[in-house]
Design an enzyme around this catalytic site. Structure first.
Site, PDB file in Angstrom:
ATOM      1  N   ASP B  94       0.709  -1.028   0.022  1.00 41.28           N
ATOM      2  CA  ASP B  94       0.103  -0.037  -0.112  1.00 41.28           C
ATOM      3  C   ASP B  94       0.802   1.194  -0.093  1.00 41.28           C
ATOM      4  O   ASP B  94       2.180   1.035  -0.037  1.00 41.28           O
ATOM      5  CB  ASP B  94      -0.944   0.049   1.116  1.00 41.28           C
ATOM      6  CG  ASP B  94      -0.281  -0.063   2.504  1.00 41.28           C
ATOM      7  OD1 ASP B  94       0.930   0.058   2.472  1.00 41.28           O
ATOM      8  OD2 ASP B  94      -1.155  -0.139   3.634  1.00 41.28           O
ATOM      9  N   GLY B 219     -10.768   3.848   1.719  1.00 40.03           N
ATOM     10  CA  GLY B 219     -11.413   4.746   2.590  1.00 40.03           C
ATOM     11  C   GLY B 219     -12.891   3.994   3.061  1.00 40.03           C
ATOM     12  O   GLY B 219     -13.498   4.501   3.591  1.00 40.03           O
ATOM     13  N   ASP B 269      -7.924  -7.620   1.151  1.00 40.84           N
ATOM     14  CA  ASP B 269      -6.864  -7.708   2.368  1.00 40.84           C
ATOM     15  C   ASP B 269      -7.441  -7.506   3.388  1.00 40.84           C
ATOM     16  O   ASP B 269      -8.298  -6.347   3.489  1.00 40.84           O
ATOM     17  CB  ASP B 269      -5.705  -6.864   1.731  1.00 40.84           C
ATOM     18  CG  ASP B 269      -5.876  -5.550   1.929  1.00 40.84           C
ATOM     19  OD1 ASP B 269      -5.414  -5.148   3.232  1.00 40.84           O
ATOM     20  OD2 ASP B 269      -6.507  -4.734   1.259  1.00 40.84           O
ATOM     21  N   CYS B 307     -12.507 -29.186   8.013  1.00 41.46           N
ATOM     22  CA  CYS B 307     -11.491 -28.074   7.596  1.00 41.46           C
ATOM     23  C   CYS B 307     -10.281 -28.788   6.991  1.00 41.46           C
ATOM     24  O   CYS B 307      -9.675 -29.642   7.855  1.00 41.46           O
ATOM     25  CB  CYS B 307     -11.339 -27.156   8.575  1.00 41.46           C
ATOM     26  SG  CYS B 307     -10.005 -25.698   8.345  1.00 41.46           S
ATOM     27  N   CYS B 309      -7.345 -27.235   6.791  1.00 43.74           N
ATOM     28  CA  CYS B 309      -5.829 -26.263   7.307  1.00 43.74           C
ATOM     29  C   CYS B 309      -5.003 -27.391   8.139  1.00 43.74           C
ATOM     30  O   CYS B 309      -5.452 -28.448   8.652  1.00 43.74           O
ATOM     31  CB  CYS B 309      -6.354 -25.325   8.049  1.00 43.74           C
ATOM     32  SG  CYS B 309      -6.828 -25.291   9.750  1.00 43.74           S
ATOM     33  N   CYS B 312      -6.339 -27.973  11.767  1.00 42.48           N
ATOM     34  CA  CYS B 312      -7.479 -28.886  11.961  1.00 42.48           C
ATOM     35  C   CYS B 312      -7.029 -30.579  11.369  1.00 42.48           C
ATOM     36  O   CYS B 312      -7.785 -31.417  11.984  1.00 42.48           O
ATOM     37  CB  CYS B 312      -8.739 -28.486  11.142  1.00 42.48           C
ATOM     38  SG  CYS B 312      -9.442 -27.087  11.841  1.00 42.48           S
ATOM     39  N   HIS B 338      -5.516 -21.357  10.808  1.00 38.56           N
ATOM     40  CA  HIS B 338      -6.938 -21.795  10.408  1.00 38.56           C
ATOM     41  C   HIS B 338      -7.547 -20.561   9.777  1.00 38.56           C
ATOM     42  O   HIS B 338      -8.362 -20.860   8.801  1.00 38.56           O
ATOM     43  CB  HIS B 338      -7.432 -22.421  11.824  1.00 38.56           C
ATOM     44  CG  HIS B 338      -9.126 -22.506  11.506  1.00 38.56           C
ATOM     45  ND1 HIS B 338      -9.355 -23.548  11.169  1.00 38.56           N
ATOM     46  CD2 HIS B 338      -9.926 -21.828  12.029  1.00 38.56           C
ATOM     47  CE1 HIS B 338     -10.612 -23.678  11.066  1.00 38.56           C
ATOM     48  NE2 HIS B 338     -11.063 -22.508  11.593  1.00 38.56           N
TER      49      HIS B 338
END
Lengths: 393, 393
Positions: B94, B219, B269, B307, B309, B312, B338
């Site tokens: 940014d 914004g 993001d 899940c 991940c 998990c 996770h």
């Protein structure tokens, strides 16, 4: 039935160093070995996969912490520590005795056991030689320790003797109930005797004569000058049975590992590598460096040239410095992995040198190059940690 | 030369959702995409390898933080952010504008740029549209943003207009110097206009007409009720050029991702997934749960059934609960992984549904099941974080 065994692969003819192999239900351990400490069922900042990759063969967990949170009963419901924490290698649990004295509040010692209040919530608890066997059976480690008394430094000869004698009686009580629980667990005996060489020798002979398949030397590295610890070991080791693995409890630093092996020790555990890493202290062959120091701010190379740890293979010292300065959580992981790998690699290099017959040269070269942290700095750190701990509890 | 390109793979006929493909020098990004945020060149608690394994295609880093520490010049000496932080995928930085207003002290705005004092050491700095291009060229991200002004919520129509008009003039100044630096970087334009639909439309048309290959909507998500953000997007999206990727800056939560795609956004993001994880908040398809709650203390299954991940797949909810309660550092990693995986999988499921022509059903099913955190709780959290931040700075 226990599958525990210990065999000696090589011995150094000009020191007391030995290389050995321990068999456990969860795998083989080649000694000398350093055991990373996972106090609360987690080696701080490091995952089980990362421990494996760093070469960890066995880890240690603390009975005191785990009995209080989340509780040994709950861990048993999850199939023991191995399943609970996702580590399928060997585990050793201590007895909780040391932490009762260093962390517990309002402890009261009696023939029966040690009463204390939890440092977490003040709840009252009692450890006895018998219930420690039950608690450790619920935790399910491969190697377990019996309740003992770690005498403070310094102690009077009289109180040192009393603590040792009670430790001996507790050792017998632990042995007498141990087989009621999980027979596949291996109970080590603990040698005490504070800083009285005569008591230490007496304890080594006595505990060594009981049917413990391994021995832990307790009550050292509790604030005494290092020279005193080594002097004491010099008088103790000759009294220990040759055929049992010897665990130097709560020790230590890189130089401690080298010296301890030279004085006949096989197994080591300590929070030092991960704790100093969290404060910025990283091991190199020239001594500990502070990664937060400005001199690392633009260093393109790794923390230590030639290091094969995950951190040094993938990140510049400048990046590690940046993360440490910025207090990024990834820093704590990268620093801990570096120090753990340093200790594990050092142990395996020591072993290789014993087998190759070059241990004395290895030891002397290492110690000549490695500048240990001074007694003054160690003392200051200890005071800081103690202060931090008392604020927490 | 820039290798940047954007193509649309599929469009939903009954919403504004699109699936696209972005090409960058460091790899391909399939949209809709969630970008984990590595504020200080590290996604908090998570390693680059873990981000990859979780499916991250691109990450974001903050110019404001990195220019202050370790400095963009130093990062340039290390070959840019990719090399410095060991992440070889695409990166977006940014402009620093948002943080100057939320973190910097004594900021002073002028036609020239934004003067401020560092929240770290009070040192004075000045960001201009021109020097931001230089700083971002030193950081070396694939996608960069120009200096803009994020008007506070609420703002008067007059100050909203002034902020937008200055943002527009700065956008032109950024464009006019951009090619002096690294031509392989892609500069997105930023649409502002606070909460005035007319200004937003004007900004979308104007910024959309300039030669930016992509657009960020800035914004939003600055404290307004969510309904207001969605209403505003409804009036903005039709004014955006179809052929450029659209990045909704600083958004958001799981429900924001689904709604944002429905309203024509491609890229998202937010620090939210990692920040709430650190406080115990873990995503499930039924809403956010607090892993520290007692109901997880003995849960054998993972945080969320099904899940995929790392957390998990390998740990019970009870173990994650234990680590969170004990404030073990491994918890912050397991929780963050996770939540990041939840967001990344959600984005790829959204994409698949757009391609399959079933996005509206996917959206409605997800939103019917997912109970978002209430406005009240969000407000309380924001206040807590603000307070924590002001204590730090």
């Amino acid at each position: 039935m226990s599958t525990f065994s210990f065999s000696i692969d090589a011995e150094c003819p000009s020191s007391w160093a030995r290389a050995g192999t321990i068999q456990t239900l969860h795998g083989t351990i080649q000694t000398p070995v350093f055991m990373p400490v996972g106090t609360q069922a987690s080696v701080k900042s490091v995952s089980p996969e990362e421990l494996r990759e760093a070469g960890a063969q066995i880890i240690l967990a603390n009975t005191y912490h785990l009995m209080l949170r989340p509780g040994s009963r709950l861990i048993a419901e999850f199939g023991g520590l191995h399943n609970f924490m996702h580590w399928d290698g060997p585990i050793l649990t201590d007895s909780g005795g040391f932490q009762v004295f260093s962390l517990g509040h309002l402890r009261k010692l009696s023939e029966e056991g040690a009463a204390f209040k939890s440092h977490l919530d003040g709840s009252p608890h009692m450890l006895t030689p018998e219930n420690v066997m039950q608690i450790e059976s619920e935790l399910g480690a491969d190697i377990i320790l019996p309740l003992d008394i770690c005498a403070p430094y310094p102690s009077s000869p009289q109180s040192a003797r009393e603590a040792m004698e009670l430790t001996h009686r507790w050792a017998e009580r632990a042995l007498s109930v141990k087989e009621q629980y999980r027979s596949e667990q291996t109970l080590f005996g603990i040698v005490q005797g504070a800083f009285e060489p005569e008591l230490r020798q007496q304890s080594a002979r006595y505990i060594g004569s009981l049917p413990f398949p391994g021995l832990s030397i307790g009550g050292l590295s509790v604030g005494e000058p290092k020279a005193e610890m080594w002097d004491l070991l010099r008088s103790v080791t000759p009294e220990l049975p040759r055929g049992k693995p010897r665990h130097l409890l709560g020790v230590g630093s890189p130089e401690d590992l080298v010296m301890g092996v030279s004085l006949g020790m096989d197994m080591f555990d300590c929070v030092l590598p991960t704790r100093v890493a969290r404060h910025g202290g990283l091991f190199t062959h020239y001594g500990r460096v502070n990664i937060k120091a400005s001199r690392f701010s633009a260093q393109h190379g790794p923390v230590e040239e030639g290091c094969d740890c995950y951190t040094c293979r993938n990140y510049s010292a400048a990046y590690v410095h940046h993360l440490a300065r910025a207090e990024e959580q990834l820093y704590y992981r990268l620093g801990s992995i570096h120090n753990i790998r340093f200790m594990l690699r050092l142990a395996s290099e020591i072993r290789a040198s014993i087998i190759a017959g070059t241990f004395p040269e290895f030891r002397d070269t290492f110690l000549a190059r490695y500048v240990p942290t001074s007694e003054k700095v160690r003392e200051d750190q200890r005071e800081k940690w103690k202060a931090a701990r008392s604020r927490l509890s």
